[in-house]
Scaffold this motif. Structure first.
Motif, PDB file in Angstrom:
ATOM      1  N   LEU A   1       0.937  -1.347  -0.041  1.00 16.55           N
ATOM      2  CA  LEU A   1      -0.110   0.119   0.051  1.00 16.55           C
ATOM      3  C   LEU A   1       1.002   1.081   0.002  1.00 16.55           C
ATOM      4  O   LEU A   1       2.093   1.186   0.512  1.00 16.55           O
ATOM      5  N   ALA A   2       0.441   2.338  -0.449  1.00 13.73           N
ATOM      6  CA  ALA A   2       0.928   3.512  -0.248  1.00 13.73           C
ATOM      7  C   ALA A   2       0.849   3.928   1.147  1.00 13.73           C
ATOM      8  O   ALA A   2      -0.246   4.464   1.536  1.00 13.73           O
ATOM      9  N   LEU A   3       1.949   3.704   1.611  1.00 11.40           N
ATOM     10  CA  LEU A   3       1.829   4.096   3.253  1.00 11.40           C
ATOM     11  C   LEU A   3       1.904   5.539   3.657  1.00 11.40           C
ATOM     12  O   LEU A   3       2.266   6.536   2.772  1.00 11.40           O
ATOM     13  N   PRO A   4       1.359   6.018   4.779  1.00  6.63           N
ATOM     14  CA  PRO A   4       1.780   7.538   5.314  1.00  6.63           C
ATOM     15  C   PRO A   4       3.262   7.766   5.074  1.00  6.63           C
ATOM     16  O   PRO A   4       4.059   6.887   5.422  1.00  6.63           O
ATOM     17  N   GLU A   5       3.456   8.867   5.083  1.00  8.18           N
ATOM     18  CA  GLU A   5       4.835   9.429   5.120  1.00  8.18           C
ATOM     19  C   GLU A   5       5.553   9.128   6.764  1.00  8.18           C
ATOM     20  O   GLU A   5       4.595   9.250   7.473  1.00  8.18           O
ATOM     21  N   GLU A   6       6.417   8.366   6.642  1.00  6.25           N
ATOM     22  CA  GLU A   6       7.065   7.999   8.148  1.00  6.25           C
ATOM     23  C   GLU A   6       7.615   9.369   8.805  1.00  6.25           C
ATOM     24  O   GLU A   6       8.443   9.848   8.195  1.00  6.25           O
ATOM     25  N   ALA A   7       7.351   9.331  10.117  1.00  6.01           N
ATOM     26  CA  ALA A   7       7.871  10.472  10.829  1.00  6.01           C
ATOM     27  C   ALA A   7       7.985  10.128  12.361  1.00  6.01           C
ATOM     28  O   ALA A   7       7.117   9.924  13.133  1.00  6.01           O
TER      29      ALA A   7
ATOM     30  N   LEU B   1      -1.106  15.874   7.622  1.00  6.58           N
ATOM     31  CA  LEU B   1      -0.326  15.956   6.474  1.00  6.58           C
ATOM     32  C   LEU B   1       0.287  14.764   6.039  1.00  6.58           C
ATOM     33  O   LEU B   1       1.047  14.535   4.920  1.00  6.58           O
ATOM     34  N   LEU B   2       0.605  13.765   6.756  1.00  4.96           N
ATOM     35  CA  LEU B   2       1.527  12.861   6.427  1.00  4.96           C
ATOM     36  C   LEU B   2       0.721  11.863   5.974  1.00  4.96           C
ATOM     37  O   LEU B   2       1.302  10.795   5.102  1.00  4.96           O
ATOM     38  N   PHE B   3      -0.614  12.026   5.866  1.00  3.43           N
ATOM     39  CA  PHE B   3      -1.644  10.994   5.030  1.00  3.43           C
ATOM     40  C   PHE B   3      -1.828  11.782   3.848  1.00  3.43           C
ATOM     41  O   PHE B   3      -2.743  11.204   3.150  1.00  3.43           O
ATOM     42  N   ILE B   4      -1.284  12.966   3.475  1.00  7.35           N
ATOM     43  CA  ILE B   4      -1.789  13.624   2.101  1.00  7.35           C
ATOM     44  C   ILE B   4      -0.683  13.393   1.192  1.00  7.35           C
ATOM     45  O   ILE B   4       0.423  13.849   1.537  1.00  7.35           O
ATOM     46  N   ASP B   5      -1.057  12.936   0.162  1.00  7.78           N
ATOM     47  CA  ASP B   5      -0.220  12.731  -0.987  1.00  7.78           C
ATOM     48  C   ASP B   5       0.001  13.944  -1.770  1.00  7.78           C
ATOM     49  O   ASP B   5      -0.953  14.817  -2.193  1.00  7.78           O
ATOM     50  N   GLY B   6       1.324  14.354  -2.036  1.00 12.89           N
ATOM     51  CA  GLY B   6       1.568  15.573  -2.808  1.00 12.89           C
ATOM     52  C   GLY B   6       1.079  16.905  -2.142  1.00 12.89           C
ATOM     53  O   GLY B   6       0.646  17.854  -2.935  1.00 12.89           O
ATOM     54  N   LYS B   7       0.991  17.199  -0.777  1.00  7.94           N
ATOM     55  CA  LYS B   7       0.800  18.067  -0.096  1.00  7.94           C
ATOM     56  C   LYS B   7       1.624  19.359  -0.565  1.00  7.94           C
ATOM     57  O   LYS B   7       1.504  20.224  -0.525  1.00  7.94           O
TER      58      LYS B   7
END
Ligand SMILES: [Zn+2]
Length: 270
Positions: free
Chosen positions: A18-24, A264-270
């Motif tokens: 899956l396209a996962l959230p951005e990791e932080a 914002l970690l869940f937004i693609d191309g923010k």
């Protein structure tokens, strides 16, 4: 080849992750933890503190845990994931969030009277139950579309002062938009709370499955009712200025394992 991968291959199911959230790996962020060495054909039950964690198919490891990290997590403590047998640990880094000073004209929102506090406690329990929702739809959601159009007026994690008094950090993202602007579902889900709350005003909470929930606050109008099933883009309501606000905006919270994290970690191309 692992049993799960073998099964997927045998069934001709694509194993694309899956396209996962951005990791932080910071307080208020999301950790993506490969559950290395776990040979299980079904997703394991993983807990972080008291809360169950989202587990999705991985690309290297068979399964990865997608973990929301609380804003008050400490960087000098190892974070523990527990499974029925054994566990995993991961480290996080500190993050310095900025401060914000706001002036609220209605003093009751800064120093609520005992009746307000009583009301807030009840509402807080209702919202807590909604954030602890656990459902298992066919597909895990790991990405969102923005639920409203407008500039981001207040980021997640700000350390906030109302009329110079310290209050809880900002647990969502504020999107500035005029009263009446559309609020739409950022992904499929089910409505698990609808209320008019003291601080949050007209509020809706949506369960997207596997411990991922979203909250919409301060609305002028609510278009959904408890139990409604939503598709991406369905109307949730309209932007407003109800509750503790300094002007009309959408406060949008994203919660993973009952932990508010940076939307914002869940937004693609923010
Ligand atoms: Zn907000």
């Amino acid at each position: 080849m692992s049993l799960r991968r073998w099964l997927l291959t045998a069934l001709m199911i694509p194993t694309t992750a899956l396209a996962l959230p951005e990791e932080a790996r910071v307080p208020g962020g999301v950790a993506i933890v490969p559950l290395d060495g776990l040979e299980s054909a079904t997703p394991p039950v993983v807990n972080y503190g008291k809360n169950r964690v989202m587990v999705v198919p991985g690309s290297d490891a068979n399964w990865v845990a997608v973990v929301g990290i609380p804003l008050d997590a400490k960087a000098d403590e190892a974070q523990q994931l527990t499974l029925e047998q054994g566990g995993y640990s991961f480290r996080i880094n500190d993050k310095a969030y900025e401060s914000q000073h706001l002036t609220v004209a209605n003093k009751r929102y800064v120093e609520p009277d005992p009746e307000d506090i009583k009301r807030w406690r009840k509402e807080s329990a209702e919202m807590g139950a909604a954030f602890r929702s656990w459902s298992e739809p066919e597909h895990a959601i790991t990405e969102f579309k923005l639920p409203a159009e407008g500039p981001f007026s207040s980021p997640f994690g700000l350390r906030r002062f109302f009329n110079e008094q310290p209050r809880k950090p900002h647990s969502g993202l504020d999107i500035a938009a005029p009263t009446g602007a559309a609020i739409t579902a950022p992904a499929p889900g089910k409505v698990v709370a609808v209320g008019n709350y003291f601080f949050n005003g007209n509020t809706v909470i949506v369960d997207h499955g596997y411990g991922l929930t979203t909250m919409y606050c301060h609305m002028s109008h609510i278009d959904v009712k408890l139990g409604d099933t939503l598709k991406t883009g369905d109307s949730i309501g309209q932007v407003g200025a109800t509750g503790r606000v300094t002007g009309p905006h959408l406060h949008w919270s994203v919660s993973l394992n009952n932990t508010r994290v940076d939307p914002l970690l869940f937004i693609d191309g923010k």
